[in-house]
Structure formats: C-alpha cells, structure tokens
Design a protein around this motif. Structure first.
Motif, PDB file in Angstrom:
ATOM      1  N   THR A  41       0.790  -1.282  -0.020  1.00 29.57           N
ATOM      2  CA  THR A  41      -0.018   0.095  -0.063  1.00 29.57           C
ATOM      3  C   THR A  41       0.897   1.306  -0.241  1.00 29.57           C
TER       4      THR A  41
ATOM      5  N   GLN B 198     -10.014   6.507  -1.957  1.00 30.81           N
ATOM      6  CA  GLN B 198     -10.795   5.257  -2.320  1.00 30.81           C
ATOM      7  C   GLN B 198      -9.605   4.154  -2.835  1.00 30.81           C
TER       8      GLN B 198
ATOM      9  N   ASP C  77      -7.980   2.879   0.163  1.00 32.57           N
ATOM     10  CA  ASP C  77      -8.705   2.111   1.271  1.00 32.57           C
ATOM     11  C   ASP C  77      -9.266   0.597   0.440  1.00 32.57           C
ATOM     12  N   ARG C  78      -9.209   0.531  -0.722  1.00 33.26           N
ATOM     13  CA  ARG C  78      -9.478  -0.508  -1.438  1.00 33.26           C
ATOM     14  C   ARG C  78      -8.010  -1.597  -1.272  1.00 33.26           C
ATOM     15  N   ARG C  79      -7.024  -1.113  -1.496  1.00 34.88           N
ATOM     16  CA  ARG C  79      -5.998  -1.926  -1.231  1.00 34.88           C
ATOM     17  C   ARG C  79      -5.643  -2.093   0.122  1.00 34.88           C
ATOM     18  N   ARG C  80      -6.056  -1.417   1.200  1.00 33.92           N
ATOM     19  CA  ARG C  80      -6.081  -1.739   2.388  1.00 33.92           C
ATOM     20  C   ARG C  80      -6.964  -2.822   2.807  1.00 33.92           C
ATOM     21  N   ARG C  81      -8.193  -3.112   2.139  1.00 30.13           N
ATOM     22  CA  ARG C  81      -9.123  -4.262   2.213  1.00 30.13           C
ATOM     23  C   ARG C  81      -8.331  -5.395   1.639  1.00 30.13           C
ATOM     24  N   GLU C  82      -7.711  -5.033   0.516  1.00 28.41           N
ATOM     25  CA  GLU C  82      -7.124  -6.271  -0.278  1.00 28.41           C
ATOM     26  C   GLU C  82      -5.869  -7.092   0.736  1.00 28.41           C
TER      27      GLU C  82
ATOM     28  N   ARG D 284      -5.906  -6.684   4.061  1.00 27.21           N
ATOM     29  CA  ARG D 284      -6.468  -7.429   5.033  1.00 27.21           C
ATOM     30  C   ARG D 284      -6.788  -8.618   4.615  1.00 27.21           C
ATOM     31  N   ALA D 285      -7.252  -8.756   3.465  1.00 33.55           N
ATOM     32  CA  ALA D 285      -7.843 -10.280   3.022  1.00 33.55           C
ATOM     33  C   ALA D 285      -6.851 -11.082   2.657  1.00 33.55           C
TER      34      ALA D 285
ATOM     35  N   ARG E  79      -3.899 -11.024   4.425  1.00 42.45           N
ATOM     36  CA  ARG E  79      -3.742 -11.600   5.846  1.00 42.45           C
ATOM     37  C   ARG E  79      -4.423 -12.506   6.186  1.00 42.45           C
ATOM     38  N   ASP E  80      -5.800 -12.326   5.837  1.00 43.35           N
ATOM     39  CA  ASP E  80      -6.589 -13.439   6.319  1.00 43.35           C
ATOM     40  C   ASP E  80      -6.399 -14.633   5.898  1.00 43.35           C
TER      41      ASP E  80
END
Length: 280
Positions: free
Chosen positions: A105, A169, A172-177, A179-180, A182-183
């Motif tokens: 990110t 935006q 935010d999208r890259r941060r969601r990616e 987190r996904a 990491r999950d």
C-alpha cells in the motif's frame, strides 16, 4: 535392470560398478534415469522408484535416517493407508486453492499524501484569491484578472479534491485487499498446521501397523547389533536395510556397504535389484 556407465553396459538383477563411482550419483540415476559424476555419465533403466527410495535407496556408512518417516513411506509402498488420508487430501486441496500474494500500500499512501498536500495548497490559494477579489470589489478596483485567477484556482481545487478522493478510495481498496491477504495467509498457516498434525498421526498409525515386520527384519539384517536392543535405535544402515526389505522395492537399491557376500545375495535378501558400489 540395465546399467550404462559411459560406453559400458551391464544387465541383470545384481550388478557391480567401479569403486570410483559415487553411489549417491548412481542413486540419482536410478531416480532420474541419468546422472553425471565428474566426467562419467551413468544411466539406469529400471522401474521408477517409490518416494521411500529417497530414504533407503542408497545405503552407505555415512548415511542418516529418520526411521519412523522411512517406515511410514515403506508402508505406503506396500499400499497401506490410514483414516487420516481423506482429510489430508481435502485440506491439501483447500490449501492449493489459496492464492497468497503480498499486497503493498506504500504507493497508494504516497499518492494520498501528495494529493492532500496539493489540495491544501489550492485551498489556501482559493482563499487568498477570494479575499483579494472581495477587497478589490469593495475598493471599486478592477476585478477581471483576479476573478479569472479565482475561477482558475477554484477549478484546480475541484480537480485536486476529486483526485484526492480517488486516491483515498484506492488506498482503502488496497487496505481491504491487504487485510484479505493477511486473512488468507492466516488460513494458509492454520491449514498447514492441521495438515502437518494429520500427517504426523498418519505416520504414527502406519508405523504401528508395520512395526512388527520392521522389528523382525532388523533381527535378520546381516551385521546387525546383537540383541537385545531397540530396533528403532539401530544404526542407519541396519535400519535402512530392514526398511528396504519390507518396502516392496521394484527400483534398484544402491549398496555401498559390506553387509552381504555378493550383490546377488543382497538382492535376494532385499527382494529388489541391487547396484553394488564397492567401498574405496
């Protein structure tokens, strides 16, 4: 079995190669069909080996051996299975379906910072130009040029705000990616732990099923220590010979140890083709 050493060809169930050849190179030739030792090329045409061959397919005095792991693979070579196998396959399929890629990110954060800095600069410019325009109007001074500057600054500010919003935006999208990702990584690690635990249980179950045959084979290994002793504490060559005897070999075993009077005797004892490499 056909064994080629440069231009020399030897056939049979028990063959002997020169002592100058590295037995580990011969074992690689058994597994791959061909291997090179310095200037010497070795080719072996025979049955392709089971994975247990990696552990007990080349016997020499300096070898090491994880006996229980080798025994479990010997059990597999004999066609044995466990109640854990289905779950191991299921979890392995789940693991292979996980696409784990790192998501950075940094570039998006830099873009947001740059857009925010530009937006703040333009807001100050708009405010300053607006103040100058108001002052000119109140003083009945010419306002056309300043009004144009104000409109240009306001337009640039609107574009900068749009760019900044898009950058946020995107971040935010890259941060969601991230987190996904990491999950998924956590799920991958959990699956790997589960699979390894199941494999340990499967190995233990296989060893239990084949323990009696192994202990009996160790007692019959030529040159084995005199009983009583724990068969699982036997030296690596003794243990490997016992595992090889019960593993239902089809591929040749490379012998660089002096436990048998002849390659033919070794082949008969192991129930497998033998390539003898005398000790130097």
């Amino acid at each position: 079995m056909i064994c080629e050493l440069d231009e020399s060809v030897t056939c049979g169930r028990a063959v002997t190669l020169p002592a100058s050849v590295d037995p580990r190179t011969v074992a690689r030739a058994v597994r791959a069909g061909e291997a090179t030792d310095g200037q010497t090329t070795i080719r072996v045409r025979a049955w392709r080996p089971h994975p247990v061959h990696e552990r007990v397919g080349c016997l020499h005095p300096e070898m090491g051996l994880h006996v229980r792991t080798a025994l479990a693979e010997a059990a597999r070579a004999r066609g044995l299975s466990t109640r854990f196998d289905r779950e191991i396959r299921t979890l392995a399929e789940q693991l292979s379906s996980l696409a784990i890629e790192g998501v950075e990110t940094e570039a998006q954060r830099r873009a947001v910072a740059a857009a925010s800095t530009e937006t703040e600069r333009l807001r100050e410019e708009v405010a300053q130009t607006r103040g100058e325009l108001i002052a000119r109007r109140e003083g009945d001074a010419e306002t056309a040029s300043v009004a144009q500057q104000f409109r240009d600054a306001a337009r640039d500010l609107s574009e900068a705000e749009t760019t900044a919003a898009a950058a946020r935006q995107n971040l935010d999208r890259r941060r969601r990616e991230a987190r996904a990702a990491r999950d998924r990584l956590e799920k991958q690690l959990a699956l790997e732990d589960d699979i390894e635990n199941l494999r340990r249980q499967a190995r233990a179950a296989l060893v239990d099923r084949i323990r009696g045959a192994y202990e009996s084979a160790v007692a019959r290994v030529p040159g084995a220590p005199t009983p009583p002793f724990d068969p699982f504490d036997a030296d690596a060559v003794t243990a490997a010979l016992a595992v090889g005897r019960i593993a239902a070999f089809d591929a040749p075993v490379v012998l660089a140890c002096d436990r048998f009077p002849s390659p033919r005797a070794a082949s008969a004892w192991l129930g497998a083709p033998v390539i003898r490499v005398p000790s130097q």
